[in-house]
Design an enzyme around this catalytic site. Structure first.
Site, PDB file in Angstrom:
ATOM      1  N   LYS A 183     -27.260 -36.626  22.604  1.00  0.00           N
ATOM      2  CA  LYS A 183     -26.284 -37.244  23.513  1.00  0.00           C
ATOM      3  C   LYS A 183     -26.039 -38.719  23.155  1.00  0.00           C
ATOM      4  O   LYS A 183     -26.552 -39.206  22.161  1.00  0.00           O
ATOM      5  CB  LYS A 183     -26.764 -37.071  24.954  1.00  0.00           C
ATOM      6  CG  LYS A 183     -27.035 -35.602  25.345  1.00  0.00           C
ATOM      7  CD  LYS A 183     -25.779 -34.752  25.382  1.00  0.00           C
ATOM      8  CE  LYS A 183     -26.037 -33.254  25.434  1.00  0.00           C
ATOM      9  NZ  LYS A 183     -26.685 -32.760  26.639  1.00  0.00           N
TER      10      LYS A 183
HETATM   11  C1  LIG Z   1     -27.020 -31.506  27.411  1.00  0.00           C
HETATM   12  C2  LIG Z   1     -26.269 -30.971  28.548  1.00  0.00           C
HETATM   13  C3  LIG Z   1     -26.877 -30.583  29.754  1.00  0.00           C
HETATM   14  C4  LIG Z   1     -28.364 -30.493  29.918  1.00  0.00           C
HETATM   15  O1  LIG Z   1     -29.041 -31.682  29.685  1.00  0.00           O
HETATM   16  P1  LIG Z   1     -30.596 -31.657  29.292  1.00  0.00           P
HETATM   17  O2  LIG Z   1     -30.952 -33.112  29.279  1.00  0.00           O
HETATM   18  O3  LIG Z   1     -30.712 -31.001  27.954  1.00  0.00           O
HETATM   19  O4  LIG Z   1     -31.312 -30.901  30.364  1.00  0.00           O
HETATM   20  C5  LIG Z   1     -26.086 -30.202  30.816  1.00  0.00           C
HETATM   21  N1  LIG Z   1     -24.744 -30.166  30.688  1.00  0.00           N
HETATM   22  C6  LIG Z   1     -24.112 -30.503  29.553  1.00  0.00           C
HETATM   23  C7  LIG Z   1     -22.615 -30.460  29.500  1.00  0.00           C
HETATM   24  C8  LIG Z   1     -24.849 -30.898  28.438  1.00  0.00           C
HETATM   25  O5  LIG Z   1     -24.223 -31.207  27.291  1.00  0.00           O
END
Ligand SMILES: *Cc1c(COP(=O)(O)O)cnc(C)c1O
Length: 378
Positions: A183
């Site tokens: 991210k």
């Molecule tokens: C990465 C992601 C999540 C989940 O986040 P985590 O930190 O991996 O639990 C939820 N929604 C979207 C759209 C994502 O890209």
């Protein structure tokens, strides 16, 4: 990238991040310490609203949905163009998920279609800022509020983006972030909920720590000793540890540099691929600042699989975002059907996310584009 493999996304952790984590480890606080407060304060200034740090983006969705009253006999309206967690958490809370089809331009929720899907059972409308392009938040919020629901924005892709000049985090009733390594910034695992609503913020904070109520004035059991804390509503342990919060603060200071580089890479993809036939490039609407978490192109004429396999065989770690959530077997088993979201399903057949991350060099990006052209020719 010593082995020559170019992933679609990855973290950038430098010496200053490592120093920040080391300092935190020496501070004597491993959890619930000052590094968490600092991270929340800095995140609040980026998001434009008070922020509560939690242990993952999934935990952030869980805390936000629970605070909004998502549970049995309620519905949550969301997009199929997302990671499964956006919908799975609502199912875990016992709610029914309604998938609404997306706008073909951005692959974000279409507010009019959302309005048609909302009812008195709807507790939450949950848009996702697909690839980092903010959803059309104001009309979506109006649709949610019209039925007494809240807008909970899954901004896992869009920390640092803007909608009509306002930071992502300051528009929806609650906004969730993820700090997974792919991210915009990372804490290893981590997440946060931003909200300008003080009551919701308190509820999310309690949910993060087992629902424990510590303030004696709020206790229902009066006359207990100084040891006493009690639970009024169930919560879980979704805390973010101090060394991870310290990493988050260090990363946040580089967020705008990261987004600038991502934007520059997106611009290079645009200008170099604009005239290539057989693909469609992502677009940016006028009233947003894109965070460019992903660079998803569409490969036309049924050639996606071929181009994907070709790029992978050349060491380019392209990925597909996403299998529309209602097509996962667990959702088909619940009765969700193929054909119910045709725009998302068509997009899925064509999408490939090209590599995009802050330390992707111009040279490596040029190699990606060369191989893409080659893959489209053969
Ligand atoms: C990465 C992601 C999540 C989940 O986040 P985590 O930190 O991996 O639990 C939820 N929604 C979207 C759209 C994502 O890209």
């Amino acid at each position: 990238m010593t082995d020559g493999w170019i992933p679609y996304g990855r973290q950038l952790v430098d010496d200053d991040d490592i120093a920040a984590v080391t300092t935190s480890l020496r501070s004597g606080w491993l959890t619930t310490g000052p590094a968490v407060d600092t991270f929340e304060a800095e995140l609040s200034s980026v998001a434009g609203a008070p922020a509560v740090a939690v242990s993952s983006g999934t935990a952030a969705l869980h805390a936000a949905y629970a605070a909004a009253g998502v549970g049995p006999e309620t519905e949550l309206v969301t997009t199929p163009m997302t990671f499964v967690a956006t919908a799975a958490v609502a199912c875990a809370l016992g709610a029914r998920v309604r998938f609404v089809d997306v706008d073909d331009r951005t692959l974000n929720l279409d507010p009019e279609a959302v309005g048609a899907a909302c009812s008195s059972a709807t507790r939450v409308v949950a848009p996702v800022d697909y690839a980092g392009h903010p959803a059309d938040l104001e009309p979506l919020k109006a649709q949610a509020h019209a039925v007494g629901a809240l807008l909970v924005e899954d901004a896992s892709h869009s920390l640092g983006a803007e909608y009509r000049g306002r930071p992502i985090g300051a528009v929806a009733d609650m906004t969730t972030f993820s700090f997974h390594p792919v991210k915009l910034i990372t804490t290893g695992e981590g997440g946060a909920v931003a909200t300008g609503n003080a009551e919701l913020e308190r509820t999310v904070r309690r949910f993060r720590t087992h629902g424990l109520v510590r303030d004696p004035d709020s206790h229902r059991m009066q006359g207990e000793g100084a040891w006493h804390q009690e639970v009024h509503e169930l919560g879980l342990n979704y805390r973010l540890a101090d060394p991870l919060a310290a990493l988050g603060t260090s990363q946040l200071r580089k967020l705008s540099r990261f987004i600038d580089r991502r934007t520059e890479l997106a611009r290079r993809y645009h200008s170099n691929l604009a005239s290539v036939e057989g693909i469609r490039l992502p677009i940016t609407l006028e009233d947003v600042r894109h965070a460019w978490h992903l660079y998803p192109i569409r490969v036309l004429e049924g050639r996606r699989r071929h181009v994907f396999d070709f790029l992978r065989s050349k060491g380019i770690g392209v990925q597909v975002h996403y299998l529309p959530v209602h097509l996962h077997p667990v959702f088909s088993d619940m009765g969700y059907e193929k054909g119910s979201c045709p725009v998302a399903e068509q997009a899925y057949d064509e999408l490939i996310s090209l590599p995009l991350f802050p330390d992707l060099t111009d040279d490596l990006q040029d190699r990606v584009m060369e191989e893409l052209r080659a893959g489209l020719r053969v």
